[in-house]
Design an enzyme around this catalytic site. Sequence first.
Site, PDB file in Angstrom:
ATOM      1  N   GLU A   1       0.814  -1.224   0.000  1.00 50.27           N
ATOM      2  CA  GLU A   1       0.000   0.000   0.000  1.00 50.27           C
ATOM      3  C   GLU A   1       0.847   1.272   0.000  1.00 50.27           C
ATOM      4  O   GLU A   1       1.263   1.743   1.058  1.00 50.27           O
ATOM      5  CB  GLU A   1      -0.932   0.010   1.217  1.00 50.27           C
ATOM      6  CG  GLU A   1      -1.803   1.274   1.267  1.00 50.27           C
ATOM      7  CD  GLU A   1      -2.709   1.360   2.499  1.00 50.27           C
ATOM      8  OE1 GLU A   1      -2.602   0.497   3.390  1.00 50.27           O
ATOM      9  OE2 GLU A   1      -3.512   2.297   2.570  1.00 50.27           O
TER      10      GLU A   1
ATOM     11  N   LYS B   1      -2.630  -2.146  -2.932  1.00 50.02           N
ATOM     12  CA  LYS B   1      -3.660  -1.264  -2.365  1.00 50.02           C
ATOM     13  C   LYS B   1      -3.277   0.148  -2.781  1.00 50.02           C
ATOM     14  O   LYS B   1      -2.283   0.704  -2.301  1.00 50.02           O
ATOM     15  CB  LYS B   1      -3.722  -1.416  -0.842  1.00 50.02           C
ATOM     16  CG  LYS B   1      -4.743  -0.480  -0.183  1.00 50.02           C
ATOM     17  CD  LYS B   1      -5.158  -0.983   1.192  1.00 50.02           C
ATOM     18  CE  LYS B   1      -5.993   0.036   1.939  1.00 50.02           C
ATOM     19  NZ  LYS B   1      -6.627  -0.502   3.148  1.00 50.02           N
TER      20      LYS B   1
HETATM   21  C1  5MM Z   1      -7.845   1.475   8.936  1.00 50.18           C
HETATM   22  O1  5MM Z   1      -6.728   2.336   8.934  1.00 50.18           O
HETATM   23  C2  5MM Z   1      -5.492   1.758   8.564  1.00 50.18           C
HETATM   24  C3  5MM Z   1      -4.462   1.913   9.641  1.00 50.18           C
HETATM   25  O2  5MM Z   1      -4.090   3.259   9.778  1.00 50.18           O
HETATM   26  P1  5MM Z   1      -3.011   3.736  10.873  1.00 50.18           P
HETATM   27  O3  5MM Z   1      -1.778   2.944  10.700  1.00 50.18           O
HETATM   28  O4  5MM Z   1      -2.838   5.191  10.546  1.00 50.18           O
HETATM   29  O5  5MM Z   1      -3.619   3.553  12.210  1.00 50.18           O
HETATM   30  C4  5MM Z   1      -5.020   2.383   7.229  1.00 50.18           C
HETATM   31  O6  5MM Z   1      -3.781   1.881   6.821  1.00 50.18           O
HETATM   32  C5  5MM Z   1      -6.040   2.080   6.199  1.00 50.18           C
HETATM   33  O7  5MM Z   1      -6.067   0.691   5.953  1.00 50.18           O
HETATM   34  C6  5MM Z   1      -5.771   2.799   4.897  1.00 50.18           C
HETATM   35  O8  5MM Z   1      -5.367   4.128   5.112  1.00 50.18           O
HETATM   36  C7  5MM Z   1      -7.055   2.815   4.115  1.00 50.18           C
HETATM   37  O9  5MM Z   1      -8.067   3.358   4.927  1.00 50.18           O
HETATM   38  P2  5MM Z   1      -9.030   4.465   4.329  1.00 50.18           P
HETATM   39  O10 5MM Z   1      -9.781   4.988   5.533  1.00 50.18           O
HETATM   40  O11 5MM Z   1      -8.134   5.494   3.699  1.00 50.18           O
HETATM   41  O12 5MM Z   1      -9.895   3.734   3.339  1.00 50.18           O
END
Ligand code: 5MM
Length: 339
Positions: free
Chosen positions: A177, A219
């Site tokens: 990602e 991703k």
């Molecule tokens: C769910 O959030 C994931 C973990 O984030 P942190 O490491 O900041 O706590 C994050 O990686 C998430 O999987 C991705 O950003 C995609 O989430 P969104 O909300 O952008 O769809």
Amino acid sequence: MNVEKLAQTAQAMVAEGRGILAIDESSPTIKKRFKQVKLESTEENRRAYREMLLSTAGLGEFISGAILFDETLRQSTSDGVRFVDQMKEAGILPGIKVDKGAHRLAGHPGEKVTEGLDGLRPRLAEYAELGAEFAKWRAVITIGDGTPSSACVEANAHALARYAALCQEADLVPIVEPEVLMNGEHDLDTCFEVTEATLRSVFAALYEQNVLLEGAVLKASMVISGDRCPNKANLQEVAEGTLQCLYNSVPAAMAGVVFLSGGQTEVDATRHLNAMNQIGPHPWPLSFSYGRALQHSALKKWGENPADNVQEAQEILLRRARCNGQAAMGQYEAAMESA
Ligand code: 5MM
């Protein structure tokens, strides 16, 4: 490395009409999300919230896998069933976030590099033992004045590739990602340029580290205007720009591409995915791995009254999952929002 198992798992993650639920918020992030609905981030609240999400009846029809945080992978339902076992029973593959977060990149003010490679091999072995089938590592690329630097893009690409190779050695499918953040005043063309350069760098590093593309999932962030851009691109421009960018930089051998939502509204994230799949067919399945765009309204409802609102919150989650499952096939319609 079990090539067949990796390819099979990767294909299952992007099976037709299904996508991934990202509930791997780290402790600081879940605290922030809970604060927005006036909930305290205690271990029990986090467990109960994730139990509400994962025990949604019928979720497995639209959700192929869920990405968990370390704490959740070790937790159980209130009836004492391990979440991992409950998920497998529901046909949802357990995934695990294995990065240790994005930290300041030395020598490059305002830029970040994701850490977590030290000791990763034994951690992956333990996660596989606990039942994880896939993993996730997120790199963060910021568009700003003079950023991203090539040093930041390359450092993150290298870490993603090292992580992906270690995952495959442990028979875990890596979700790779590289998120280009949508924060900023930049326009769609700038996002396109940065995303293309980032993806090219990531795939060069994956090649260098002998990562099996058939056993990995990308991703990606969509090519979209910055949240403070005065002239925002429309739905079709986002869909066409994102597709062009992927076509320019993602090898056809990749098992699949799933998108993050990155701060888009729930409905925008669904509409963008749908528009891209209406243009297909593409070399790879295009699906979703949304965090906020699957959880936002469900968390709001649950947070109003965690004891009484479980069923209503689950209905909201199931509707969003269904809408995105349809969008992954280009069959989403606005009427589904009220069905
Ligand atoms: C769910 O959030 C994931 C973990 O984030 P942190 O490491 O900041 O706590 C994050 O990686 C998430 O999987 C991705 O950003 C995609 O989430 P969104 O909300 O952008 O769809």
